[in-house]
Design a protein around this motif. Sequence first.
Motif, PDB file in Angstrom:
ATOM      1  N   PRO A 194       6.741   2.514  -6.372  1.00  0.00           N
ATOM      2  CA  PRO A 194       6.346   1.202  -5.879  1.00  0.00           C
ATOM      3  C   PRO A 194       4.964   0.823  -6.406  1.00  0.00           C
ATOM      4  O   PRO A 194       4.133   1.683  -6.671  1.00  0.00           O
ATOM      5  CB  PRO A 194       6.289   1.413  -4.368  1.00  0.00           C
ATOM      6  CG  PRO A 194       5.867   2.829  -4.205  1.00  0.00           C
ATOM      7  CD  PRO A 194       6.487   3.573  -5.369  1.00  0.00           C
ATOM      8  N   VAL A 195       4.749  -0.463  -6.532  1.00  0.00           N
ATOM      9  CA  VAL A 195       3.413  -0.967  -6.804  1.00  0.00           C
ATOM     10  C   VAL A 195       2.687  -0.942  -5.461  1.00  0.00           C
ATOM     11  O   VAL A 195       3.169  -1.510  -4.478  1.00  0.00           O
ATOM     12  CB  VAL A 195       3.457  -2.391  -7.394  1.00  0.00           C
ATOM     13  CG1 VAL A 195       2.051  -2.939  -7.561  1.00  0.00           C
ATOM     14  CG2 VAL A 195       4.207  -2.390  -8.723  1.00  0.00           C
ATOM     15  N   LEU A 196       1.571  -0.247  -5.418  1.00  0.00           N
ATOM     16  CA  LEU A 196       0.840  -0.035  -4.173  1.00  0.00           C
ATOM     17  C   LEU A 196      -0.313  -1.038  -4.061  1.00  0.00           C
ATOM     18  O   LEU A 196      -1.248  -0.992  -4.864  1.00  0.00           O
ATOM     19  CB  LEU A 196       0.297   1.390  -4.119  1.00  0.00           C
ATOM     20  CG  LEU A 196       1.335   2.495  -4.303  1.00  0.00           C
ATOM     21  CD1 LEU A 196       0.652   3.854  -4.412  1.00  0.00           C
ATOM     22  CD2 LEU A 196       2.340   2.476  -3.176  1.00  0.00           C
ATOM     23  N   GLU A 246      -6.854   0.949   5.024  1.00  0.00           N
ATOM     24  CA  GLU A 246      -6.043   1.270   6.200  1.00  0.00           C
ATOM     25  C   GLU A 246      -5.683   0.031   7.021  1.00  0.00           C
ATOM     26  O   GLU A 246      -4.508  -0.190   7.336  1.00  0.00           O
ATOM     27  CB  GLU A 246      -6.748   2.289   7.084  1.00  0.00           C
ATOM     28  CG  GLU A 246      -5.933   2.621   8.318  1.00  0.00           C
ATOM     29  CD  GLU A 246      -6.627   3.600   9.254  1.00  0.00           C
ATOM     30  OE1 GLU A 246      -5.934   4.075  10.170  1.00  0.00           O
ATOM     31  OE2 GLU A 246      -7.827   3.876   9.073  1.00  0.00           O
ATOM     32  N   ALA A 247      -6.656  -0.787   7.370  1.00  0.00           N
ATOM     33  CA  ALA A 247      -6.381  -1.967   8.208  1.00  0.00           C
ATOM     34  C   ALA A 247      -5.422  -2.923   7.498  1.00  0.00           C
ATOM     35  O   ALA A 247      -4.494  -3.456   8.123  1.00  0.00           O
ATOM     36  CB  ALA A 247      -7.681  -2.675   8.569  1.00  0.00           C
ATOM     37  N   ARG A 248      -5.631  -3.132   6.213  1.00  0.00           N
ATOM     38  CA  ARG A 248      -4.757  -4.021   5.435  1.00  0.00           C
ATOM     39  C   ARG A 248      -3.318  -3.521   5.448  1.00  0.00           C
ATOM     40  O   ARG A 248      -2.379  -4.282   5.649  1.00  0.00           O
ATOM     41  CB  ARG A 248      -5.287  -4.124   4.010  1.00  0.00           C
ATOM     42  CG  ARG A 248      -4.438  -4.961   3.089  1.00  0.00           C
ATOM     43  CD  ARG A 248      -5.090  -5.057   1.725  1.00  0.00           C
ATOM     44  NE  ARG A 248      -4.160  -5.609   0.754  1.00  0.00           N
ATOM     45  CZ  ARG A 248      -4.366  -5.584  -0.549  1.00  0.00           C
ATOM     46  NH1 ARG A 248      -5.466  -5.072  -1.039  1.00  0.00           N
ATOM     47  NH2 ARG A 248      -3.484  -6.099  -1.372  1.00  0.00           N
ATOM     48  N   TYR A 249      -3.127  -2.220   5.223  1.00  0.00           N
ATOM     49  CA  TYR A 249      -1.782  -1.639   5.214  1.00  0.00           C
ATOM     50  C   TYR A 249      -1.143  -1.708   6.597  1.00  0.00           C
ATOM     51  O   TYR A 249       0.024  -2.053   6.727  1.00  0.00           O
ATOM     52  CB  TYR A 249      -1.811  -0.198   4.694  1.00  0.00           C
ATOM     53  CG  TYR A 249      -1.638  -0.105   3.199  1.00  0.00           C
ATOM     54  CD1 TYR A 249      -0.445   0.341   2.654  1.00  0.00           C
ATOM     55  CD2 TYR A 249      -2.664  -0.454   2.332  1.00  0.00           C
ATOM     56  CE1 TYR A 249      -0.262   0.437   1.284  1.00  0.00           C
ATOM     57  CE2 TYR A 249      -2.494  -0.358   0.962  1.00  0.00           C
ATOM     58  CZ  TYR A 249      -1.307   0.087   0.435  1.00  0.00           C
ATOM     59  OH  TYR A 249      -1.135   0.166  -0.915  1.00  0.00           O
ATOM     60  N   ARG A 250      -1.909  -1.360   7.626  1.00  0.00           N
ATOM     61  CA  ARG A 250      -1.343  -1.398   8.989  1.00  0.00           C
ATOM     62  C   ARG A 250      -0.911  -2.812   9.353  1.00  0.00           C
ATOM     63  O   ARG A 250       0.135  -3.015   9.958  1.00  0.00           O
ATOM     64  CB  ARG A 250      -2.338  -0.848  10.003  1.00  0.00           C
ATOM     65  CG  ARG A 250      -2.487   0.649   9.883  1.00  0.00           C
ATOM     66  CD  ARG A 250      -3.046   1.303  11.131  1.00  0.00           C
ATOM     67  NE  ARG A 250      -3.238   2.711  10.897  1.00  0.00           N
ATOM     68  CZ  ARG A 250      -2.287   3.632  10.945  1.00  0.00           C
ATOM     69  NH1 ARG A 250      -1.057   3.287  11.243  1.00  0.00           N
ATOM     70  NH2 ARG A 250      -2.567   4.912  10.716  1.00  0.00           N
TER      71      ARG A 250
END
Length: 166
Positions: A101-103, A155-159
Amino acid sequence: TDPYQPAERRFRVTRGVLEALAEHEGLRVVIITKSPLVVRDLDVLARLHARGRLSVHVSLITLDRALARRIEPRAPTPESRLKAIGRLAEAGIDVGVNIMPVLPGITDDPDAIETLLRQVAAAGARHVAAGALRLQPAARDRYLPWVAAEFPELEARYRSTYARSV
């Protein structure tokens, strides 16, 4: 799963399956792998190609070796995968690359993707598939703590982004 797991070097199960498939005309075979071990089987792949349709897709999400080690600690290096792409292409095998995946925030830099595309094309890849990261609940529960540990600034962006992914 990738048919070229480390145990394949010893047990040769994938090679045996490919040899059985190579006995038949008109098959369409697609192999997806991260492993340069696929080139060990060039002789069988050539028979499959001659008797049907064969495509090998090499997974490669970054050329940055240090970043690759953080993302895929036990996977083959980007350089070894590029070399395998070149050997497959030289043998006349249809070879492409999966950038999956593009992360977000990790492997989505446009310049890095452009460089990756140029390098895989120069190696002989004839097609590319790309896809963004999707996280189902079980994967999310394992993946988000990894992001927090490796890329705490994300972390906040991903969550937030993956809070409701299904």
